[in-house]
Design a protein around this motif. Structure first.
Motif, PDB file in Angstrom:
ATOM      1  N   ASN A 124       0.690  41.990  58.795  1.00  0.00           N
ATOM      2  CA  ASN A 124       1.097  43.282  59.317  1.00  0.00           C
ATOM      3  C   ASN A 124      -0.160  44.126  59.527  1.00  0.00           C
ATOM      4  OD1 ASN A 124       1.833  46.204  59.168  1.00  0.00           O
ATOM      5  ND2 ASN A 124       3.904  45.371  59.020  1.00  0.00           N
ATOM      6  N   LYS A 125      -0.484  44.382  60.778  1.00  0.00           N
ATOM      7  CA  LYS A 125      -1.742  45.062  61.093  1.00  0.00           C
ATOM      8  C   LYS A 125      -1.814  46.454  60.474  1.00  0.00           C
ATOM      9  CE  LYS A 125      -2.480  42.742  65.542  1.00  0.00           C
ATOM     10  NZ  LYS A 125      -2.679  42.938  67.005  1.00  0.00           N
ATOM     11  N   ASP A 126      -0.724  47.208  60.536  1.00  0.00           N
ATOM     12  CA  ASP A 126      -0.734  48.575  60.002  1.00  0.00           C
ATOM     13  C   ASP A 126      -0.974  48.580  58.500  1.00  0.00           C
ATOM     14  OD1 ASP A 126      -0.310  49.630  62.505  1.00  0.00           O
ATOM     15  OD2 ASP A 126       1.870  49.752  62.278  1.00  0.00           O
ATOM     16  N   THR A 127      -0.300  47.694  57.792  1.00  0.00           N
ATOM     17  CA  THR A 127      -0.459  47.611  56.342  1.00  0.00           C
ATOM     18  C   THR A 127      -1.885  47.227  55.974  1.00  0.00           C
ATOM     19  OG1 THR A 127       1.854  46.975  56.061  1.00  0.00           O
ATOM     20  CG2 THR A 127       0.369  46.471  54.237  1.00  0.00           C
ATOM     21  N   VAL A 128      -2.418  46.239  56.686  1.00  0.00           N
ATOM     22  CA  VAL A 128      -3.772  45.765  56.415  1.00  0.00           C
ATOM     23  C   VAL A 128      -4.798  46.844  56.747  1.00  0.00           C
ATOM     24  CG1 VAL A 128      -5.551  44.136  57.145  1.00  0.00           C
ATOM     25  CG2 VAL A 128      -3.244  43.329  56.650  1.00  0.00           C
ATOM     26  N   ASN A 129      -4.624  47.534  57.859  1.00  0.00           N
ATOM     27  CA  ASN A 129      -5.564  48.578  58.249  1.00  0.00           C
ATOM     28  C   ASN A 129      -5.612  49.707  57.226  1.00  0.00           C
ATOM     29  OD1 ASN A 129      -6.407  47.303  60.582  1.00  0.00           O
ATOM     30  ND2 ASN A 129      -4.930  48.344  61.900  1.00  0.00           N
ATOM     31  N   LYS A 130      -4.468  50.077  56.686  1.00  0.00           N
ATOM     32  CA  LYS A 130      -4.432  51.125  55.659  1.00  0.00           C
ATOM     33  C   LYS A 130      -5.175  50.670  54.404  1.00  0.00           C
ATOM     34  CE  LYS A 130      -0.102  53.355  57.083  1.00  0.00           C
ATOM     35  NZ  LYS A 130       1.326  53.586  56.731  1.00  0.00           N
ATOM     36  N   ALA A 131      -4.922  49.421  54.002  1.00  0.00           N
ATOM     37  CA  ALA A 131      -5.585  48.892  52.804  1.00  0.00           C
ATOM     38  C   ALA A 131      -7.092  48.785  53.028  1.00  0.00           C
ATOM     39  CB  ALA A 131      -5.002  47.518  52.454  1.00  0.00           C
ATOM     40  N   TYR A 132      -7.494  48.328  54.211  1.00  0.00           N
ATOM     41  CA  TYR A 132      -8.919  48.170  54.513  1.00  0.00           C
ATOM     42  C   TYR A 132      -9.621  49.530  54.576  1.00  0.00           C
ATOM     43  CZ  TYR A 132     -13.264  46.944  56.804  1.00  0.00           C
ATOM     44  OH  TYR A 132     -14.589  46.823  57.099  1.00  0.00           O
ATOM     45  N   ASN A 133      -9.015  50.487  55.263  1.00  0.00           N
ATOM     46  CA  ASN A 133      -9.635  51.801  55.416  1.00  0.00           C
ATOM     47  C   ASN A 133      -9.831  52.486  54.074  1.00  0.00           C
ATOM     48  OD1 ASN A 133      -9.815  51.580  58.193  1.00  0.00           O
ATOM     49  ND2 ASN A 133      -7.835  52.552  58.571  1.00  0.00           N
ATOM     50  N   LYS A 134      -8.900  52.299  53.172  1.00  0.00           N
ATOM     51  CA  LYS A 134      -9.024  52.878  51.834  1.00  0.00           C
ATOM     52  C   LYS A 134     -10.236  52.290  51.116  1.00  0.00           C
ATOM     53  CE  LYS A 134      -6.514  53.660  47.518  1.00  0.00           C
ATOM     54  NZ  LYS A 134      -5.246  53.409  46.766  1.00  0.00           N
ATOM     55  N   LEU A 135     -10.411  50.983  51.224  1.00  0.00           N
ATOM     56  CA  LEU A 135     -11.562  50.322  50.598  1.00  0.00           C
ATOM     57  C   LEU A 135     -12.856  50.727  51.283  1.00  0.00           C
ATOM     58  CD1 LEU A 135     -10.063  46.724  50.217  1.00  0.00           C
ATOM     59  CD2 LEU A 135     -10.596  48.299  48.340  1.00  0.00           C
TER      60      LEU A 135
END
Length: 485
Positions: A189-200
Motif C-alpha cells: 500500500n503506497k500511502d501506508t508505506v509513504n507515511k511510515a517512510y516519511n516519519k523515519l
C-alpha cells in the motif's frame, strides 16, 4: 502510378524504421525508467507476483527476510522481516516502489532476474508457476548481532558496531542504532508505506542511515594504531619498547597554542611506544605524525583501506584523513582529530589487519547464493585487500594493544581465559560538545577469530563518555558472543 507506389513504399518503410527504433529505444534505453516509474501500475503489481528469495544467516538457520503467499491474486506475495530492528540496516526493506540494503544490492538474485537464473525463469514461465528468486545467506552471527543491538539500543545510545573475521573479511556483526522496523515499509500500500517512510526520514536521529558504513566520524585515539603502524614501518629497528618524547603539551608549529594530553594528564616526558599507547598520550603520537609527514601517514592509512571504494555489496562511504593543512593540523590528524573521518567498518578493518599479521582482507556480507531448489549458485571466496604492515610490525602493534586491555584504558574488554588486544578512543567533536566514544579490538590474540569496532555517538552516552567506559564493554559482549561463550 509506379512513382506513387514507390513514394508510399518509402514512406511505409520509413515509418516502420521509426517504429522499430522507438520500440528498441523504449525496450533498452528507457526500460528501467519505465519499469520503475511510480505511475506504472503494472510494475507495482508485478513486484508482488514474484516469490522473492529469502535472506538468511547462520548458514540458513536464521531467517531475516521471507516471502509468504497471501492467497490474494492481486498481491500474491508479501515480504516479512521476523528479526526486525537489529538486522534492518543490513537487510533493508522491499517497498512498493523502492528497496534498500541487501534487498536492493542483491535484488536481481532475490527476484529471479539475474542471468544465473535464466533457466529457472524459463521453466517457471513454461510451467505457469510464479517466478521464484534465489535466497541470499549472509555472514552475520545472529547472536552477536542481537547482543550488539541490545547493548546500544537499551540505553538510548546512537552508534554502530562492526565485527569482522580477520582471516576472511566476513562481516560477523553490523549494527546501527537507532534502527527501524522494516515491516511497515513492506506492505502493498503506497500511502501506508509513504507515511511510515516519511516519519523515519524526518526523524532527527536518522534511523534510515547505516552509521556503520554510510557516515564517517572522527576516530580519536583509535587512529593512534595507524600512526604507530606508520612510525614502526618507517624504521625497522623500532619496536614497542622504543622510547619517544611524551611532553605534557606539544607546541604546534605556526600557532600560539600547544596540544595537551587528555584532561591535561602527564605522560612523564619520555615513554616507550607501548606505554604511550597504554595510557593514550596525545603528544608523542602527534609528534610522530609531524615527524613522518603527511604523505607517509596518508600512505599508511591507505594500506589499511582508507579511501578505497568498497562494496560489501552495500556501498561504503569512503574514509579519509583529510587534506594536508600543515604541521599543526597533521599533529591533530595523527591522533584522530582535525578532518580525520572514518567509518566504523574502516576502524574494524584496521583492527582486523593487525590481527591478521598485517594483511587486510576485503570485507563482505554475502556468504552464498542458493537457487530456488537449494543448490549453491555462488559463494564468496575471501580475497586480500592489501598488505598494511609487515608481520613483524603487526606483532609489535599487537603487544601494544594487548597492554591497553591488560593494564590501560581498555580493561573493560578483557575476556576470561583469552588475551584481548584493543585501543580506546575519545574523539572531540566541537567546543562545548560531548565526545564520540570508540573502541577497536581483536581476540583471542594467539588465534584471532574476531575483530571489532564500537562507535558511540556524541552526547548519546552522557557528557563525559570515554571509549574505555562506554564502548569497550560493548566490544567485550560482542567478542564473547562471536567466540561462542
Amino acid at each position: 502510378m509506379n512513382g506513387t507506389i514507390k513514394r508510399v513504399s518509402v514512406a511505409c518503410l520509413l515509418m516502420f524504421g521509426l517504429l522499430m527504433a522507438n520500440v528498441t529505444y523504449l525496450g533498452t534505453v528507457k526500460a528501467d525508467d519505465l519499469r520503475t516509474d511510480s505511475r506504472n501500475s503494472r510494475a507495482f503489481f508485478a513486484r508482488y507476483a514474484i516469490d522473492r528469495g529469502w535472506i538468511t544467516t547462520d548458514d540458513g538457520k536464521t531467517t531475516l527476510a521471507k516471502t509468504v503467499d497471501t492467497g490474494d491474486s492481486t498481491y500474491r506475495f508479501e515480504r516479512r522481516y521476523p528479526m526486525g530492528k537489529p538486522f534492518a540496516q543490513v537487510v533493508g526493506y522491499f517497498a512498493p516502489e523502492s528497496s534498500s540494503g541487501i534487498e536492493a544490492a542483491e535484488g536481481s538474485y532475490l527476484d529471479g532476474s539475474h542471468p544465473d537464473l535464466v533457466v529457472r525463469r524459463a521453466i517457471d514461465m513454461i510451467s505457469g508457476k510464479p517466478a521464484k528468486g534465489a535466497s541470499v545467506d549472509l555472514t552475520l552471527v545472529s547472536k552477536a548481532q542481537q547482543i550488539a543491538y541490545k547493548d546500544l539500543a537499551s540505553t538510548g545510545k546512537r552508534g554502530a558496531v562492526v565485527a569482522l573475521d580477520p582471516k576472511t573479511g566476513a562481516v560477523l556483526t553490523m549494527v546501527s542504532v537507532p534502527s527501524y522496523d522494516p515491516n511497515p515499509l513492506a506492505v502493498a500500500n503506497k500511502d501506508t508505506v509513504n507515511k511510515a517512510y516519511n516519519k523515519l526520514d524526518k526523524d532527527d536521529n536518522k534511523p534510515l542511515l547505516n552509521r556503520a558504513i554510510n557516515l564517517t566520524f572522527a576516530p580519536g585515539s583509535t587512529f593512534k594504531t595507524v600512526t604507530s603502524a606508520a612510525y614502526l614501518s618507517d624504521d625497522t629497528s623500532r619496536t614497542a619498547e622504543t622510547e619517544v618524547d611524551a611532553p605534557d603539551s606539544l607546541p604546534l608549529p605556526g600557532t600560539s597554542i600547544s596540544l595537551p594530553n587528555y584532561h591535561g594528564e602527564s605522560c612523564g616526558g619520555r615513554a616507550t611506544l607501548v606505554e604511550a599507547l597504554t595510557i593514550s598520550c596525545n603528544t608523542p603520537f602527534a609528534k610522530m605524525g609531524m615527524d613522518l609527514g603527511y604523505d607517509k601517514l596518508k600512505e599508511q592509512a591507505a594500506k589499511f583501506g582508507v579511501g578505497e571504494p568498497l562494496q560489501i555489496p552495500l556501498e561504503v562511504a569512503p574514509s579519509n584523513i583529510g587534506p594536508d593543512q600543515g604541521k599543526a593540523a597533521l599533529a591533530k590528524t595523527a591522533i584522530g582529530q582535525q578532518d580525520n573521518q572514518m567509518t566504523p567498518l574502516q576502524m574494524a578493518m584496521v583492527a582486523a589487519g593487525i590481527a591478521n599479521k598485517g594483511t587486510v582482507m576485503k570485507p563482505y556480507l554475502v556468504n552464498k547464493i542458493l537457487g530456488p531448489d537449494g543448490s549453491e549458485i555462488d559463494a564468496t571466496r575471501p580475497d586480500e585487500l592489501s598488505e598494511a604492515v609487515s608481520p613483524e610490525v603487526a606483532g609489535e602493534l599487537t603487544k601494544m594493544m594487548v597492554n591497553v586491555v591488560a593494564h590501560g584504558t581498555g580493561t573493560s574488554a578483557q575476556l576470561p581465559g583469552k588475551t584481548v588486544a584493543g585501543k580506546t578512543g575519545t574523539a572531540e567533536t566541537a567546543p562545548g560538545k560531548p565526545s564520540h566514544a570508540w573502541f577497536i579490538a581483536f581476540a583471542p590474540v594467539d588465534n584471532p577469530q574476531v575483530a571489532v569496532a564500537v562507535f558511540v555517538e556524541s552526547g548519546s552516552a552522557g557528557n563525559d563518555a570515554t571509549g574505555g567506559a562506554v564502548a569497550a564493554p560493548i566490544a567485550h559482549d560482542v567478542m564473547q558472543a562471536v567466540l561462542g561463550e
